[in-house]
Design an enzyme around this catalytic site. Structure first.
Site, PDB file in Angstrom:
ATOM      1  N   LYS A  99       0.847  -1.195   0.000  1.00 25.75           N
ATOM      2  CA  LYS A  99       0.000   0.000   0.000  1.00 25.75           C
ATOM      3  C   LYS A  99       0.878   1.240   0.000  1.00 25.75           C
ATOM      4  CE  LYS A  99      -2.434   1.219   3.733  1.00 25.75           C
ATOM      5  NZ  LYS A  99      -1.914   2.592   4.049  1.00 25.75           N
ATOM      6  N   GLU A 103      -9.092   7.422   4.158  1.00 25.68           N
ATOM      7  CA  GLU A 103      -8.913   7.768   5.568  1.00 25.68           C
ATOM      8  C   GLU A 103      -9.423   9.169   5.853  1.00 25.68           C
ATOM      9  OE1 GLU A 103      -5.612   7.864   9.173  1.00 25.68           O
ATOM     10  OE2 GLU A 103      -5.088   6.991   7.234  1.00 25.68           O
TER      11      GLU A 103
END
Length: 255
Positions: free
Chosen positions: A112, A181
């Site tokens: 990621k 996020e």
């Protein structure tokens, strides 16, 4: 070695059961979470704060990530094992590919990295090297110092458009999923509905993404000194640890 079949299964969940993801930084935690049926284990650079005691993720190195990824991989989880590329480990395509290969060799099924439009070339290079990539948009912890703190993203139409352009760019580059996020709920839902790969939310509200990821220390209450406002602890082990240690000290002291 990466297991691309796990990544393919993750991709197929776009319209299926929501994806459950938790961070794991060590062998026993990985085993326990995997036995609980978690879909995805993330060796996150959040380990810098909740394991290593740094103030943020910008102190995490490739050595840290390789050490903890290998520990989690030794649990041989059925879950997809995702590892973060730490800050400055993917500044150029060749560097990013080399470091992604190191994480894959340590046991990661996918890697990621943070960022949108400007990361498309980096992502494409890693994917072309045969390593699945998951993106990360919204609040980017590796930029917390330059941004001066943690802030909600996607609050204005302009911010939402920028996030959507970023999502489309990294989808085009080949990401298997995107972590969102601290994106405001309306924008998180817009992104989820607009792209063909799963979104995995943290701090984006309920039902706005295809899955959810949480930091395991927030979930179990083992790092009580800071708990994000969006965290939902399911238990509180910190008092139990203090109590057990206190009983041990008392027993030993009493001889």
């Amino acid at each position: 070695m990466t297991d691309t079949s796990k990544s393919a299964n993750l991709r197929l969940r776009k319209n299926g059961r929501p994806i459950s993801a938790l961070t794991a930084y060590d062998y026993p935690t990985a085993r326990l979470l995997d036995e609980a049926g978690v879909d995805l284990l993330l060796v996150g650079d959040s380990l810098g704060m909740v394991v290593l005691g740094f103030p943020d993720t910008t102190h995490v190195t490739m050595e840290h990530m390789l050490h903890h990824t290998a520990a989690v991989a030794r649990a041989k989880p059925k879950a997809l094992l995702l590892a973060d590329l730490p800050i400055h480990s993917y500044d150029a395509p060749d560097q990013a590919v080399a470091n992604a290969k190191l994480l894959a060799a340590a046991g990661a099924d996918a890697v990621k990295l943070e960022g949108g439009v400007h990361q498309a070339g980096i992502i494409r290079a890693i994917v072309d090297a045969g390593i699945p990539v998951i993106g990360h948009l919204g609040m980017l912890p590796q930029r917390v110092v330059e941004e001066g703190g943690y802030r909600k993203k996607g609050k204005t139409p302009e911010q939402a458009d920028e996030l959507l352009r970023g999502a489309q760019a990294i989808v085009g580059a080949g990401v298997s999923a995107i972590v969102l996020e601290s994106v405001v709920p309306k924008t998180a839902k817009l992104l989820t509905d607009s792209i063909p790969v799963p979104t995995i939310g943290i701090g984006c509200g309920d039902g706005n993404c295809d899955g959810e990821v949480a930091v395991v220390t927030d979930l179990i209450g083992s790092f009580p000194w800071f708990v994000p406002p969006f965290a939902r602890p399911e238990t509180d082990v910190a008092p139990l640890i203090r109590q057990a240690a206190g009983k041990y000290v008392a027993r030993v002291s009493e001889g």
